[in-house]
Design an enzyme around this catalytic site. Structure first.
Site, PDB file in Angstrom:
ATOM      1  N   SER A 106      35.788  52.845  38.080  1.00  0.00           N
ATOM      2  CA  SER A 106      36.311  51.691  37.585  1.00  0.00           C
ATOM      3  C   SER A 106      36.591  50.772  38.613  1.00  0.00           C
ATOM      4  CB  SER A 106      37.531  52.071  36.786  1.00  0.00           C
ATOM      5  OG  SER A 106      38.558  52.864  37.646  1.00  0.00           O
ATOM      6  N   ASN A 107      36.539  51.206  39.970  1.00  0.00           N
ATOM      7  CA  ASN A 107      36.685  50.341  40.911  1.00  0.00           C
ATOM      8  C   ASN A 107      36.073  50.850  42.196  1.00  0.00           C
ATOM      9  OD1 ASN A 107      37.848  48.503  43.105  1.00  0.00           O
ATOM     10  ND2 ASN A 107      39.448  48.105  41.862  1.00  0.00           N
ATOM     11  N   THR A 151      30.654  49.347  34.993  1.00  0.00           N
ATOM     12  CA  THR A 151      31.385  48.512  33.817  1.00  0.00           C
ATOM     13  C   THR A 151      32.477  49.101  33.388  1.00  0.00           C
ATOM     14  OG1 THR A 151      29.096  48.066  33.334  1.00  0.00           O
ATOM     15  CG2 THR A 151      30.380  47.716  31.513  1.00  0.00           C
ATOM     16  N   THR A 152      33.301  48.274  33.059  1.00  0.00           N
ATOM     17  CA  THR A 152      34.691  48.797  32.447  1.00  0.00           C
ATOM     18  C   THR A 152      34.848  48.681  30.898  1.00  0.00           C
ATOM     19  OG1 THR A 152      35.623  46.569  32.942  1.00  0.00           O
ATOM     20  CG2 THR A 152      35.782  48.659  34.644  1.00  0.00           C
ATOM     21  N   THR A 171      41.210  49.627  36.329  1.00  0.00           N
ATOM     22  CA  THR A 171      41.798  50.235  37.639  1.00  0.00           C
ATOM     23  C   THR A 171      43.510  50.160  37.223  1.00  0.00           C
ATOM     24  OG1 THR A 171      40.332  48.816  38.947  1.00  0.00           O
ATOM     25  CG2 THR A 171      42.446  49.395  40.057  1.00  0.00           C
ATOM     26  N   HIS A 218      43.437  39.163  37.134  1.00  0.00           N
ATOM     27  CA  HIS A 218      41.982  39.016  37.179  1.00  0.00           C
ATOM     28  C   HIS A 218      41.665  37.598  36.747  1.00  0.00           C
ATOM     29  CE1 HIS A 218      41.993  43.266  37.608  1.00  0.00           C
ATOM     30  NE2 HIS A 218      40.799  43.335  38.169  1.00  0.00           N
ATOM     31  N   HIS A 219      40.358  37.159  37.025  1.00  0.00           N
ATOM     32  CA  HIS A 219      39.844  35.998  36.723  1.00  0.00           C
ATOM     33  C   HIS A 219      39.718  35.784  35.046  1.00  0.00           C
ATOM     34  CE1 HIS A 219      36.259  38.091  35.832  1.00  0.00           C
ATOM     35  NE2 HIS A 219      36.417  39.053  36.769  1.00  0.00           N
ATOM     36  N   LYS A 264      37.369  37.854  32.476  1.00  0.00           N
ATOM     37  CA  LYS A 264      37.421  39.429  32.291  1.00  0.00           C
ATOM     38  C   LYS A 264      37.658  39.705  30.818  1.00  0.00           C
ATOM     39  CE  LYS A 264      39.332  43.689  34.018  1.00  0.00           C
ATOM     40  NZ  LYS A 264      38.022  44.305  34.395  1.00  0.00           N
TER      41      LYS A 264
HETATM   42  N1  NAD Z   1      33.817  49.003  39.051  1.00  0.00           N
HETATM   43  C1  NAD Z   1      34.162  47.874  39.670  1.00  0.00           C
HETATM   44  O1  NAD Z   1      34.453  47.911  40.994  1.00  0.00           O
HETATM   45  C2  NAD Z   1      34.138  46.626  39.023  1.00  0.00           C
HETATM   46  C3  NAD Z   1      34.299  45.200  39.801  1.00  0.00           C
HETATM   47  C4  NAD Z   1      33.949  44.045  39.028  1.00  0.00           C
HETATM   48  C5  NAD Z   1      33.555  43.929  37.721  1.00  0.00           C
HETATM   49  N2  NAD Z   1      33.487  45.107  37.157  1.00  0.00           N
HETATM   50  C6  NAD Z   1      33.160  45.342  35.540  1.00  0.00           C
HETATM   51  O2  NAD Z   1      31.627  45.274  35.666  1.00  0.00           O
HETATM   52  C7  NAD Z   1      31.250  44.344  34.430  1.00  0.00           C
HETATM   53  C8  NAD Z   1      30.419  43.374  34.774  1.00  0.00           C
HETATM   54  O3  NAD Z   1      31.267  42.411  35.559  1.00  0.00           O
HETATM   55  P1  NAD Z   1      30.661  40.712  36.012  1.00  0.00           P
HETATM   56  O4  NAD Z   1      31.829  40.332  36.676  1.00  0.00           O
HETATM   57  O5  NAD Z   1      29.547  40.899  36.764  1.00  0.00           O
HETATM   58  O6  NAD Z   1      30.443  40.274  34.502  1.00  0.00           O
HETATM   59  P2  NAD Z   1      29.529  39.149  34.083  1.00  0.00           P
HETATM   60  O7  NAD Z   1      29.950  38.552  32.948  1.00  0.00           O
HETATM   61  O8  NAD Z   1      29.661  38.132  35.202  1.00  0.00           O
HETATM   62  O9  NAD Z   1      27.701  39.931  33.828  1.00  0.00           O
HETATM   63  C9  NAD Z   1      27.516  40.609  33.095  1.00  0.00           C
HETATM   64  C10 NAD Z   1      26.200  40.585  32.889  1.00  0.00           C
HETATM   65  O10 NAD Z   1      25.575  41.615  31.974  1.00  0.00           O
HETATM   66  C11 NAD Z   1      24.766  41.022  31.118  1.00  0.00           C
HETATM   67  N3  NAD Z   1      24.272  41.678  29.919  1.00  0.00           N
HETATM   68  C12 NAD Z   1      24.794  41.559  28.689  1.00  0.00           C
HETATM   69  N4  NAD Z   1      24.326  42.169  28.137  1.00  0.00           N
HETATM   70  C13 NAD Z   1      23.450  43.203  28.575  1.00  0.00           C
HETATM   71  C14 NAD Z   1      22.338  44.153  28.355  1.00  0.00           C
HETATM   72  N5  NAD Z   1      22.432  44.646  27.109  1.00  0.00           N
HETATM   73  N6  NAD Z   1      21.842  44.671  29.378  1.00  0.00           N
HETATM   74  C15 NAD Z   1      21.844  44.111  30.552  1.00  0.00           C
HETATM   75  N7  NAD Z   1      22.483  43.205  31.008  1.00  0.00           N
HETATM   76  C16 NAD Z   1      23.478  42.573  29.877  1.00  0.00           C
HETATM   77  C17 NAD Z   1      25.348  39.439  31.024  1.00  0.00           C
HETATM   78  O11 NAD Z   1      24.164  38.481  30.319  1.00  0.00           O
HETATM   79  C18 NAD Z   1      25.965  39.083  32.262  1.00  0.00           C
HETATM   80  O12 NAD Z   1      24.946  38.355  32.977  1.00  0.00           O
HETATM   81  C19 NAD Z   1      32.647  44.153  33.972  1.00  0.00           C
HETATM   82  O13 NAD Z   1      32.575  45.379  32.894  1.00  0.00           O
HETATM   83  C20 NAD Z   1      33.532  44.128  34.828  1.00  0.00           C
HETATM   84  O14 NAD Z   1      35.021  44.580  34.073  1.00  0.00           O
HETATM   85  C21 NAD Z   1      33.664  46.187  37.797  1.00  0.00           C
END
Ligand code: NAD
Length: 237
Positions: free
Chosen positions: A101-102, A76-77, A146, A135-136, A139
């Site tokens: 972060s990635n 999560t970022t 990253t 990004h999409h 976001k």
């Molecule tokens: N580090 C990496 O390689 C990488 C890659 C992609 C995305 N990300 C990050 O990961 C995170 C999630 O990305 P995504 O694309 O899956 O987003 P997304 O919005 O599709 O999914 C996030 C999910 O978290 C849920 N959520 C909200 N509050 C919650 C809680 N208290 N407890 C549990 N779940 C909860 C939401 O309902 C949702 O289903 C973002 O911060 C994104 O920037 C990081």
């Protein structure tokens, strides 16, 4: 391994597929509407939790896992200002936290090339470095985690640009620009520009599969380990 998923959005679903493909089981799936399941025995008996949720929920999710002896892998970022606090709690409680972060293996190789290029450019005058990320549209954080990592790596290795800012026109700052375009999993471009020429370094993710693979490999890597880990540990960089 028995893997609990915290956050079942785009990444959670991709990680589920990858974990099953690699022979793991999914012990529990927690999303924002069933956070009561945090106290279920299925969750509490998990070997590891993989957390991809929202910036506002990430830190409390980590703390809950640390309190219950569950190692955490998270991507999560948007919460990184609290990284030192999370690190301290993890170490005080003798817990395990793998953060990236990635999680893309390719991006982490790209990070190493970025550091090397900045180091090579250090003595050379006349170049200004900038970063663009795409990004999409869903976001939440801007710039991407990253892009911030890339900027920090450049600042550590280059002497004349000493900080970064979004949409900056200040010569001492690395200008980061961010675009949001539908169906773009993540593109990062670094440019060194001078009057004479330009050097471009780019990484383009083709899908989310690469992030999911990195996260599941991280979960396998921290089995029976304590402490704080990142992709450099996993890739032995
Ligand atoms: N580090 C990496 O390689 C990488 C890659 C992609 C995305 N990300 C990050 O990961 C995170 C999630 O990305 P995504 O694309 O899956 O987003 P997304 O919005 O599709 O999914 C996030 C999910 O978290 C849920 N959520 C909200 N509050 C919650 C809680 N208290 N407890 C549990 N779940 C909860 C939401 O309902 C949702 O289903 C973002 O911060 C994104 O920037 C990081």
């Amino acid at each position: 391994m028995k893997i609990a998923l915290i956050g079942y959005g785009k990444m959670g679903k991709e990680i589920e597929k990858m974990a099953l493909e690699r022979g793991h089981s999914i012990s529990s799936i927690i999303d924002q509407n069933n956070t009561n399941d945090f106290s279920s025995s299925d969750f509490l008996n998990s070997d590891v939790a993989i957390e991809f949720s929202k910036p506002e929920s990430a830190v409390s999710n980590y703390k809950y896992c640390f309190k219950n002896n569950i190692p955490v892998v998270s991507g999560t970022t948007g919460w990184l200002k609290q990284f030192d606090k999370v690190k301290n709690i993890c170490n005080e409680k003798n817990q395990t936290f793998f953060y990236a972060s990635n999680f893309s293996l390719g991006v982490n190789i790209f990070f190493e090339i970025n550091k090397k290029l900045a180091h090579l450019m250090k003595p050379i005058e006349g170049y200004k470095v900038s970063i663009n990320e795409i990004h999409h549209t869903q976001k939440l954080d801007t710039p991407s985690g990253t892009a911030i990592s890339l900027a920090e790596q450049i600042i550590e290795n280059l002497s004349h640009q000493t900080s970064w800012a979004l949409n900056s026109s200040n010569n001492s700052e690395i200008n980061i620009t961010a675009q949001r375009i539908a169906n773009t999993p993540g593109t990062h471009t670094i440019k060194y520009e001078s009057e004479i020429d330009e050097i471009t370094l780019e990484h383009k993710a083709r899908s989310r599969k690469g992030f999911a693979l990195g996260a599941v490999l991280a979960a396998e890597f921290i089995e029976n380990k304590k402490g704080i880990f990142n992709m450099q540990d996993l890739l032995n960089l």
